[in-house]
Design a protein around this motif. Structure first.
Motif, PDB file in Angstrom:
ATOM      1  N   GLY A  20       0.811  -1.215   0.000  1.00 56.41           N
ATOM      2  CA  GLY A  20       0.000   0.000   0.000  1.00 56.41           C
ATOM      3  C   GLY A  20       0.837   1.254   0.000  1.00 56.41           C
ATOM      4  N   THR A  21       2.181   1.087   0.070  1.00 59.89           N
ATOM      5  CA  THR A  21       3.098   2.219   0.043  1.00 59.89           C
ATOM      6  C   THR A  21       4.168   1.971  -1.007  1.00 59.89           C
ATOM      7  N   PHE A  22       4.853   3.032  -1.414  1.00 55.60           N
ATOM      8  CA  PHE A  22       5.892   2.883  -2.420  1.00 55.60           C
ATOM      9  C   PHE A  22       7.022   1.983  -1.922  1.00 55.60           C
ATOM     10  N   LEU A  23       7.430   2.141  -0.658  1.00 52.33           N
ATOM     11  CA  LEU A  23       8.520   1.335  -0.128  1.00 52.33           C
ATOM     12  C   LEU A  23       8.177  -0.153  -0.140  1.00 52.33           C
ATOM     13  N   ALA A  24       6.933  -0.484   0.226  1.00 47.37           N
ATOM     14  CA  ALA A  24       6.492  -1.885   0.193  1.00 47.37           C
ATOM     15  C   ALA A  24       6.450  -2.396  -1.247  1.00 47.37           C
ATOM     16  N   SER A  25       6.022  -1.528  -2.156  1.00 47.78           N
ATOM     17  CA  SER A  25       5.967  -1.899  -3.565  1.00 47.78           C
ATOM     18  C   SER A  25       7.370  -2.124  -4.119  1.00 47.78           C
ATOM     19  N   LEU A  26       8.299  -1.251  -3.738  1.00 54.12           N
ATOM     20  CA  LEU A  26       9.691  -1.392  -4.168  1.00 54.12           C
ATOM     21  C   LEU A  26      10.276  -2.721  -3.685  1.00 54.12           C
ATOM     22  N   LYS A  27      10.044  -3.057  -2.434  1.00 56.04           N
ATOM     23  CA  LYS A  27      10.548  -4.310  -1.873  1.00 56.04           C
ATOM     24  C   LYS A  27       9.989  -5.509  -2.637  1.00 56.04           C
ATOM     25  N   SER A  28       8.702  -5.464  -2.941  1.00 50.39           N
ATOM     26  CA  SER A  28       8.068  -6.555  -3.678  1.00 50.39           C
ATOM     27  C   SER A  28       8.647  -6.664  -5.084  1.00 50.39           C
ATOM     28  N   TRP A  29       8.877  -5.537  -5.717  1.00 51.30           N
ATOM     29  CA  TRP A  29       9.407  -5.510  -7.082  1.00 51.30           C
ATOM     30  C   TRP A  29      10.832  -6.059  -7.132  1.00 51.30           C
ATOM     31  N   LEU A  30      11.631  -5.692  -6.156  1.00 46.26           N
ATOM     32  CA  LEU A  30      13.026  -6.138  -6.120  1.00 46.26           C
ATOM     33  C   LEU A  30      13.148  -7.651  -5.929  1.00 46.26           C
ATOM     34  N   SER A  31      12.170  -8.246  -5.260  1.00 44.54           N
ATOM     35  CA  SER A  31      12.240  -9.688  -4.982  1.00 44.54           C
ATOM     36  C   SER A  31      11.554 -10.528  -6.051  1.00 44.54           C
ATOM     37  N   SER A  32      10.962  -9.888  -7.059  1.00 38.74           N
ATOM     38  CA  SER A  32      10.219 -10.636  -8.076  1.00 38.74           C
ATOM     39  C   SER A  32      11.163 -11.377  -9.013  1.00 38.74           C
ATOM     40  N   GLY A  33      10.641 -12.400  -9.671  1.00 42.54           N
ATOM     41  CA  GLY A  33      11.457 -13.169 -10.600  1.00 42.54           C
ATOM     42  C   GLY A  33      10.923 -14.581 -10.770  1.00 42.54           C
ATOM     43  N   HIS A  34      11.668 -15.400 -11.514  1.00 39.27           N
ATOM     44  CA  HIS A  34      11.214 -16.752 -11.845  1.00 39.27           C
ATOM     45  C   HIS A  34      10.950 -17.590 -10.599  1.00 39.27           C
ATOM     46  N   ASN A  35      11.852 -17.539  -9.631  1.00 40.59           N
ATOM     47  CA  ASN A  35      11.679 -18.351  -8.423  1.00 40.59           C
ATOM     48  C   ASN A  35      10.434 -17.931  -7.647  1.00 40.59           C
ATOM     49  N   GLN A  36      10.194 -16.634  -7.589  1.00 42.81           N
ATOM     50  CA  GLN A  36       9.008 -16.151  -6.887  1.00 42.81           C
ATOM     51  C   GLN A  36       7.729 -16.571  -7.609  1.00 42.81           C
ATOM     52  N   ALA A  37       7.777 -16.626  -8.922  1.00 42.72           N
ATOM     53  CA  ALA A  37       6.602 -17.081  -9.683  1.00 42.72           C
ATOM     54  C   ALA A  37       6.296 -18.535  -9.376  1.00 42.72           C
ATOM     55  N   GLN A  38       7.346 -19.347  -9.277  1.00 46.78           N
ATOM     56  CA  GLN A  38       7.168 -20.761  -8.949  1.00 46.78           C
ATOM     57  C   GLN A  38       6.598 -20.924  -7.544  1.00 46.78           C
ATOM     58  N   ILE A  39       7.116 -20.138  -6.599  1.00 40.47           N
ATOM     59  CA  ILE A  39       6.621 -20.199  -5.223  1.00 40.47           C
ATOM     60  C   ILE A  39       5.165 -19.741  -5.158  1.00 40.47           C
ATOM     61  N   ALA A  40       4.849 -18.655  -5.864  1.00 44.44           N
ATOM     62  CA  ALA A  40       3.483 -18.132  -5.853  1.00 44.44           C
ATOM     63  C   ALA A  40       2.501 -19.143  -6.421  1.00 44.44           C
TER      64      ALA A  40
END
Length: 449
Positions: A20-40
């Motif tokens: 709900g905040t830019f900092l939280a969004s930034l953290k989520s964006w930085l951790s995104s990727g193929h491995n996160q897609a598999q986990i999700a």
């Protein structure tokens, strides 16, 4: 050949709060990727009682099932299909070689989605597999979900509509056909949502000998022209759970009054969207049409948003999935975010297949009469759908005029465009009934255990 996806972790972490905040969004964006897609994806699939993670052994107890996620490698080493297979522990004997084997159920998602969107329907499908002894497969289209993301390219001239559409369709259809032959499947019952419904129909037109039944859940690309569809409603409207009275209603074959009721609600919602100043609406519409015709993808715009992307997706997911339990809403948000941020591929087909405002360039309602007369086609719409069901209604009439008397249109009470999420029980009842009907006349005898 299907290869099992490598293990993630024995205990995957819970999805974080929707940013709900830019900092939280930034953290989520930085951790995104193929491995996160598999986990999700695995978070959603673990809601299925019979799901087995990569490190878990299959169960062998009779009349149960084992569900696993895997990648099916195609002949082009850059292409693979992400697949959830639900296989019975006690397969039903297929009997004599002189009769046709039963069709295999294959379920395919819509634009920008993935097989994880069917998470609320998986246990019902698994129960059917356990009882009937026949497999069910859920796939990600090539270039979408967690399937490989090869370069999408159309070489036809912009003015050559037919060639543009055929090349865009071929990108998906040839991959599905190669998957079928790789898996050794003869005939399929194809169930597709939205763009997936459109592509399933296009597949049946190209490979009619391989399809025994079509079930089209709020299919895109059916209508020929101006209608009462309200595509902007997908971004602006909250998910609507059916009223208690609707939950108890069985999905029924729709009549003219049912179709008219959906269209009446669509006109009312469309009039609400027209409240904005006319000049602003005209400028926005012009920009939208220009971007669409230029081949821009909404997910490309999202990826360009960089660290703002998770928050933008959150505005949609927190509203559209609001009626799910909070953890499921977070799980779906994280899954949608990860597959949306993946490399652009199949998403670029949309502007070649559909004109602006979701009208088909080669409408299915003008093509369905070329389907085999013995191929049942079921059009399914939600009682609160934003997709105009009139095209489906006209398609059923054209099918019947062509001699296909087994086709019909069904309304799911209380559901919107994502019928399988909005009224999963109603959709489960319909799908299991269609799957049972597809096996009649094959060499399988249905038994309840």
């Amino acid at each position: 050949m299907a290869t099992t996806v490598p293990a993630t972790t024995a205990n995957i972490p819970a999805a974080e709060e929707i940013p709900g905040t830019f900092l939280a969004s930034l953290k989520s964006w930085l951790s995104s990727g193929h491995n996160q897609a598999q986990i999700a994806e695995e978070r959603l699939l673990r809601r299925l009682d019979t799901f087995r993670a990569a490190q878990e052994p299959d169960v062998t107890i009779p009349h149960s099932a084992n569900a696993r996620i895997s990648q099916v490698q195609l002949s082009d080493k850059a292409k693979s299909i992400n697949m959830l297979s639900i296989l019975p522990t006690t397969p039903t004997p297929t009997g004599s070689n002189t009769t046709e084997p039963p069709p295999t159920t294959v379920i395919l998602h819509g634009y920008g989605a993935g097989l994880g969107f069917f998470s609320l329907n998986l246990n019902a499908l698994s129960s059917w597999v356990s009882k009937r002894g026949m497999p069910v497969y859920l796939l990600d289209w090539i270039g979408m979900g967690r399937s490989s993301r090869p370069t999408f390219k159309v070489t036809a001239k912009h003015t050559d509509t037919r060639q543009r559409v055929e090349q865009a369709e071929t990108f998906f259809l040839d991959a599905l056909e190669e998957w079928r032959t790789t898996m050794g499947i003869q005939k399929m019952t194809l169930i597709g949502h939205s763009l997936g419904g459109y592509l399933c129909t296009a597949y049946a037109l190209k490979y009619p000998q391989n399809v025994s039944r079509l079930v089209l859940l709020s299919p895109a690309g059916v209508n020929a022209g101006p209608d009462t569809s309200v595509p902007e409603d997908e971004l602006q409207r909250s998910r609507t759970n059916p009223d208690p009275a609707d939950v108890n209603k069985e999905p029924q074959v729709a009549g003219k009054a049912d179709v008219d009721a959906v269209k009446k609600e669509q006109r009312e919602r469309a009039s609400q969207h027209e409240q904005q100043p006319k000049q602003k609406e005209t400028l926005t519409r012009r920009l939208f049409i220009h971007a669409w015709e230029a081949g821009y993808s909404p997910f490309g715009v999202l990826r360009a948003g960089g660290p703002w992307a998770p928050m933008l997706v959150g505005r949609y997911s927190s509203r559209r999935f609001a009626d799910l339990d909070p953890q499921h809403t977070r799980d779906l948000h994280h899954y949608l975010l990860q597959i949306s941020l993946a490399r652009g591929s199949g998403e670029y087909a949309l502007s070649h297949i559909l004109a602006p405002m979701a009208h088909a360039r080669l409408p299915l309602e003008y093509r369905v009469n070329k389907l085999p007369k013995n191929l049942p086609v079921t059009f399914v719409y939600g009682g609160h759908d934003w997709m105009d069901p009139e095209g489906g209604n006209r398609s059923v009439k054209r099918l019947r005029e062509a001699g296909n008397m087994a086709s019909k249109l069904v309304i799911i009470p209380g559901a919107g465009h994502h019928v399988y999420l909005d009224n999963p029980d109603g959709v489960d009842k319909l799908l299991l009934k269609e799957m049972d009907s597809a096996t009649r006349g094959s060499r399988v005898t249905l038994t309840m255990r």
